[in-house]
Design a protein around this motif. Structure first.
Motif, PDB file in Angstrom:
ATOM      1  N   ASN A  11       0.868  13.595   0.462  1.00 53.88           N
ATOM      2  CA  ASN A  11       0.403  13.509   1.844  1.00 53.88           C
ATOM      3  C   ASN A  11       0.396  12.068   2.335  1.00 53.88           C
ATOM      4  OD1 ASN A  11      -0.081  16.120   2.868  1.00 53.88           O
ATOM      5  ND2 ASN A  11      -2.030  16.290   1.796  1.00 53.88           N
ATOM      6  N   LEU A  12      -0.056  11.154   1.496  1.00 55.57           N
ATOM      7  CA  LEU A  12      -0.080   9.741   1.881  1.00 55.57           C
ATOM      8  C   LEU A  12       1.338   9.224   2.094  1.00 55.57           C
ATOM      9  CD1 LEU A  12      -1.598   7.096   2.336  1.00 55.57           C
ATOM     10  CD2 LEU A  12      -1.460   6.674  -0.127  1.00 55.57           C
ATOM     11  N   ASP A  13       2.234   9.541   1.172  1.00 52.37           N
ATOM     12  CA  ASP A  13       3.616   9.065   1.280  1.00 52.37           C
ATOM     13  C   ASP A  13       4.287   9.586   2.550  1.00 52.37           C
ATOM     14  OD1 ASP A  13       3.313   7.754  -1.127  1.00 52.37           O
ATOM     15  OD2 ASP A  13       4.416   9.232  -2.308  1.00 52.37           O
ATOM     16  N   MET A  14       4.046  10.854   2.877  1.00 48.81           N
ATOM     17  CA  MET A  14       4.646  11.432   4.083  1.00 48.81           C
ATOM     18  C   MET A  14       4.149  10.729   5.337  1.00 48.81           C
ATOM     19  SD  MET A  14       4.966  15.573   3.498  1.00 48.81           S
ATOM     20  CE  MET A  14       3.349  15.849   2.801  1.00 48.81           C
ATOM     21  N   GLN A  15       2.849  10.456   5.385  1.00 46.08           N
ATOM     22  CA  GLN A  15       2.303   9.797   6.570  1.00 46.08           C
ATOM     23  C   GLN A  15       2.745   8.335   6.651  1.00 46.08           C
ATOM     24  OE1 GLN A  15       1.276  11.144   9.105  1.00 46.08           O
ATOM     25  NE2 GLN A  15      -0.640  10.375   9.968  1.00 46.08           N
TER      26      GLN A  15
END
Length: 284
Positions: A219-223
């Motif tokens: 989730n962090l990488d996508m954002q």
């Protein structure tokens, strides 16, 4: 340090239920003062709250000048009954009730209107939300009615389609905005709508053991990837940490968010420009 453009003074970054319980019999002034002091001590002198159902942010606005803080609040957020939002505000069942809540917020001294148009991240399952967003006509009505009342709109929104519809409908700022795709990011940049991508509530979960580490990292990488893309498009990206959320502490959370945004390549100039736009739009 830039200002904090998305906070919740009712929360403490530790335990939401316990934090809310402090205000069961009226707003706990001592808790509000503790959080304001943490902002001041971290060099945060502008705070835009996301609202609550206990009038905590209302008192925070009253007390904030003692700490040298320019404080803006919607008093409470507004959500369609049965959908996400009870954690920060009040529900409506029909449009008459919605307009009444807009009027009530304005009468109680709100600086702007906060609306909830989608769910939140499912932190245990990367790339998914707790629920889908509202329909196009619902989003547009909520924004138009608030604008007709002379109020700017802060929109809690996630999901590519819902974010596109919310931007298209004229929201004055976009909060969270997880999972936006290129077309939506291009619209965001074109409209110059301030976007608070709230990376800290995800990134600060790493290592805490509350959720599967791989899912949190995804989730962090996508954002982060989306923030980098938005920055490359010269989008208006602001510093809003969702301070008060789990492990996002007042003052410290703002500093954490700044660090994530810098990692994503967002310039200080961009953050300052976004804050200026917010200061100008989100006031009575």
């Amino acid at each position: 340090m830039c200002g904090e453009c998305h906070a919740h003074m009712i929360m403490d970054g530790v335990n939401y239920k316990a934090a809310v319980a402090l205000h069961r019999d009226g707003v706990c002034e001592a808790a509000v003062r503790r959080h304001l002091a943490k902002c001041r001590d971290a060099g945060v002198f502008f705070v835009r709250d996301g609202g609550d159902a206990k009038e905590v942010s209302k008192l925070a606005k009253k007390l904030a000048p003692e700490y040298g803080i320019d404080y803006r609040t919607p008093i409470f957020a507004i959500h369609k009954r049965g959908h996400y939002g009870g954690i920060v505000g009040h529900p409506f069942d029909d449009w008459a009730q919605y307009r009444a809540l807009v009027a009530r917020a304005k009468e109680e001294g709100a600086d702007f209107i906060k609306i909830m148009v989608s769910g939140i991240l499912d932190f245990a399952h990367a790339g998914t939300l707790s629920e889908e967003g509202l329909k196009k006509e619902e989003i547009r009505y909520m924004i138009d009615a608030a604008h007709d009342a002379g109020m700017a709109v802060m929109a809690h929104c996630n999901g590519n389609k819902t974010c596109y519809l919310t931007l298209e409908a004229g929201a004055d700022s976009l909060e969270h905005g997880f999972f936006m795709e290129e077309e939506t990011l291009c619209l965001l940049a074109e409209l110059r709508t301030p976007w608070m991508p709230t990376l800290a509530p995800v990134g600060n979960l790493l290592g805490c053991g509350r959720f599967p580490e791989d899912e949190v990292q995804q989730n962090l990488d996508m954002q982060m990837k989306r923030v980098k893309k938005a920055a490359s498009l010269s989008a208006c990206i602001g510093l809003g940490s969702d301070a008060g959320a789990y492990l996002v502490f007042h003052g410290k959370g703002t500093q954490d968010e700044y660090g994530y945004l810098k990692q994503a390549g967002v310039s200080d100039e961009t953050l300052i420009q976004a804050e200026v736009r917010i200061r100008e739009a989100f006031k009575r």
